[in-house]
Design a protein around this motif. Structure first.
Motif, PDB file in Angstrom:
ATOM      1  N   MET A   1     -43.985   6.583  -1.033  1.00 47.99           N
ATOM      2  CA  MET A   1     -45.384   6.180  -0.654  1.00 47.99           C
ATOM      3  C   MET A   1     -45.892   6.112   0.615  1.00 47.99           C
ATOM      4  N   CYS A   2     -47.139   6.525   0.842  1.00 46.01           N
ATOM      5  CA  CYS A   2     -47.718   6.578   2.376  1.00 46.01           C
ATOM      6  C   CYS A   2     -48.212   5.033   2.812  1.00 46.01           C
ATOM      7  N   VAL A   3     -47.616   4.782   3.902  1.00 47.03           N
ATOM      8  CA  VAL A   3     -48.164   3.353   4.323  1.00 47.03           C
ATOM      9  C   VAL A   3     -48.509   3.665   5.766  1.00 47.03           C
ATOM     10  N   LYS A   4     -49.621   2.895   6.131  1.00 50.61           N
ATOM     11  CA  LYS A   4     -50.500   2.977   7.117  1.00 50.61           C
ATOM     12  C   LYS A   4     -49.149   2.923   8.396  1.00 50.61           C
ATOM     13  N   ASN A   5     -49.318   3.990   9.220  1.00 50.45           N
ATOM     14  CA  ASN A   5     -48.171   3.528  10.151  1.00 50.45           C
ATOM     15  C   ASN A   5     -48.911   3.995  11.666  1.00 50.45           C
ATOM     16  N   VAL A   6     -50.057   4.242  11.732  1.00 47.58           N
ATOM     17  CA  VAL A   6     -51.043   4.775  12.983  1.00 47.58           C
ATOM     18  C   VAL A   6     -51.940   3.628  13.302  1.00 47.58           C
ATOM     19  N   GLY A   7     -51.819   3.042  14.513  1.00 48.89           N
ATOM     20  CA  GLY A   7     -52.558   2.059  14.838  1.00 48.89           C
ATOM     21  C   GLY A   7     -54.011   2.374  15.205  1.00 48.89           C
ATOM     22  N   ARG A   8     -54.848   1.372  15.268  1.00 48.30           N
ATOM     23  CA  ARG A   8     -56.253   1.680  15.354  1.00 48.30           C
ATOM     24  C   ARG A   8     -56.558   2.456  16.524  1.00 48.30           C
ATOM     25  N   MET A   9     -56.101   2.197  17.660  1.00 47.32           N
ATOM     26  CA  MET A   9     -56.600   3.127  19.025  1.00 47.32           C
ATOM     27  C   MET A   9     -56.183   4.367  18.975  1.00 47.32           C
ATOM     28  N   ASP A  10     -54.778   4.467  18.399  1.00 47.82           N
ATOM     29  CA  ASP A  10     -54.083   5.822  18.202  1.00 47.82           C
ATOM     30  C   ASP A  10     -54.925   6.652  17.341  1.00 47.82           C
ATOM     31  N   ALA A  11     -55.403   5.843  16.259  1.00 46.27           N
ATOM     32  CA  ALA A  11     -56.183   6.609  15.268  1.00 46.27           C
ATOM     33  C   ALA A  11     -57.478   7.304  15.782  1.00 46.27           C
ATOM     34  N   TYR A  12     -58.143   6.473  16.662  1.00 44.61           N
ATOM     35  CA  TYR A  12     -59.257   6.842  17.289  1.00 44.61           C
ATOM     36  C   TYR A  12     -59.110   7.942  18.423  1.00 44.61           C
ATOM     37  N   LEU A  57     -41.186   5.002  12.644  1.00 41.82           N
ATOM     38  CA  LEU A  57     -41.955   4.325  13.634  1.00 41.82           C
ATOM     39  C   LEU A  57     -43.085   3.988  13.390  1.00 41.82           C
ATOM     40  N   SER A  58     -44.034   3.220  14.226  1.00 36.95           N
ATOM     41  CA  SER A  58     -45.358   2.513  14.014  1.00 36.95           C
ATOM     42  C   SER A  58     -46.057   2.772  15.513  1.00 36.95           C
ATOM     43  N   THR A  59     -47.369   2.572  15.360  1.00 33.79           N
ATOM     44  CA  THR A  59     -48.064   2.680  16.784  1.00 33.79           C
ATOM     45  C   THR A  59     -49.058   1.402  16.499  1.00 33.79           C
ATOM     46  N   PHE A  60     -48.682   0.489  15.556  1.00 29.38           N
ATOM     47  CA  PHE A  60     -49.450  -0.753  15.515  1.00 29.38           C
ATOM     48  C   PHE A  60     -49.270  -1.749  16.616  1.00 29.38           C
ATOM     49  N   SER A  61     -50.247  -2.175  16.886  1.00 30.42           N
ATOM     50  CA  SER A  61     -50.108  -3.443  18.136  1.00 30.42           C
ATOM     51  C   SER A  61     -49.780  -4.735  17.208  1.00 30.42           C
ATOM     52  N   ASP A  62     -49.215  -5.651  18.030  1.00 24.41           N
ATOM     53  CA  ASP A  62     -48.831  -6.853  17.293  1.00 24.41           C
ATOM     54  C   ASP A  62     -49.976  -7.595  16.614  1.00 24.41           C
ATOM     55  N   GLU A  63     -51.220  -7.369  17.067  1.00 29.74           N
ATOM     56  CA  GLU A  63     -52.387  -8.072  16.464  1.00 29.74           C
ATOM     57  C   GLU A  63     -52.558  -7.351  15.019  1.00 29.74           C
ATOM     58  N   GLU A  64     -52.629  -5.887  14.814  1.00 34.92           N
ATOM     59  CA  GLU A  64     -52.714  -5.194  13.737  1.00 34.92           C
ATOM     60  C   GLU A  64     -51.593  -5.650  12.794  1.00 34.92           C
ATOM     61  N   LEU A  65     -50.144  -5.805  13.356  1.00 32.15           N
ATOM     62  CA  LEU A  65     -49.139  -6.008  12.464  1.00 32.15           C
ATOM     63  C   LEU A  65     -49.366  -7.323  11.595  1.00 32.15           C
ATOM     64  N   LEU A  66     -50.036  -8.303  12.458  1.00 32.96           N
ATOM     65  CA  LEU A  66     -50.164  -9.733  11.896  1.00 32.96           C
ATOM     66  C   LEU A  66     -51.418  -9.785  10.906  1.00 32.96           C
ATOM     67  N   ASP A  67     -52.300  -8.751  11.321  1.00 31.61           N
ATOM     68  CA  ASP A  67     -53.459  -8.724  10.213  1.00 31.61           C
ATOM     69  C   ASP A  67     -52.914  -7.988   9.155  1.00 31.61           C
ATOM     70  N   GLU A  68     -52.093  -7.076   9.089  1.00 36.56           N
ATOM     71  CA  GLU A  68     -51.549  -6.444   7.863  1.00 36.56           C
ATOM     72  C   GLU A  68     -50.740  -7.139   7.278  1.00 36.56           C
ATOM     73  N   ALA A  69     -50.063  -8.262   7.551  1.00 34.50           N
ATOM     74  CA  ALA A  69     -49.143  -9.090   7.182  1.00 34.50           C
ATOM     75  C   ALA A  69     -49.848 -10.000   6.361  1.00 34.50           C
ATOM     76  N   ILE A  70     -50.874 -10.744   6.956  1.00 31.49           N
ATOM     77  CA  ILE A  70     -51.697 -11.719   6.405  1.00 31.49           C
ATOM     78  C   ILE A  70     -52.725 -11.187   5.570  1.00 31.49           C
ATOM     79  N   GLY A  71     -53.362 -10.127   5.855  1.00 35.80           N
ATOM     80  CA  GLY A  71     -54.363  -9.496   5.082  1.00 35.80           C
ATOM     81  C   GLY A  71     -55.819 -10.384   4.939  1.00 35.80           C
ATOM     82  N   ASN A  72     -56.258 -10.548   3.773  1.00 37.39           N
ATOM     83  CA  ASN A  72     -57.198 -11.287   3.647  1.00 37.39           C
ATOM     84  C   ASN A  72     -56.937 -12.567   2.707  1.00 37.39           C
TER      85      ASN A  72
END
Length: 98
Positions: A1-12, A57-72
């Motif tokens: 399964m494809c899970v996000k592994n590219v951070g927001r800034m890296d995606a830009y 590997l992943s290029t997520f920042s710490d904030e993005e990892l926390l947002d992904e873990a908590i979600g909405n």
């Protein structure tokens, strides 16, 4: 399964560099450059890179990892007349167990 592994800034960066590579590839008649650029654009849009996945590997920042873990997921708390708090139902439908 494809899970996000590219951070927001890296995606830009991938989208911007990929679009530049596509335009240069078209202008210079280099099909391989346009193809490589389109792959980078796709990686930026989907935020998934198969090479990073293969290397675990992943290029997520710490904030993005926390947002992904908590979600909405959040718990709505309401105050009673007795100055006590009672927990209301979740708003996200995550089936969180307390």
């Amino acid at each position: 399964m494809c899970v996000k592994n590219v951070g927001r800034m890296d995606a830009y960066v991938r989208i911007s560099a990929g679009l530049m590579m596509v335009s240069l590839g078209i202008m210079r008649h280099k099909g391989w450059m346009a193809a490589l650029g389109s792959m980078k654009v796709a990686e930026g849009i989907t935020r998934y890179c198969p090479v990073l996945d293969a290397l675990n590997l992943s290029t997520f920042s710490d904030e993005e990892l926390l947002d992904e873990a908590i979600g909405n997921c959040f718990i709505d708390i309401e105050e009673d007349d007795d100055d006590e708090f009672e927990e209301l139902e979740h708003q996200c439908g995550c089936h969180h167990q307390d």
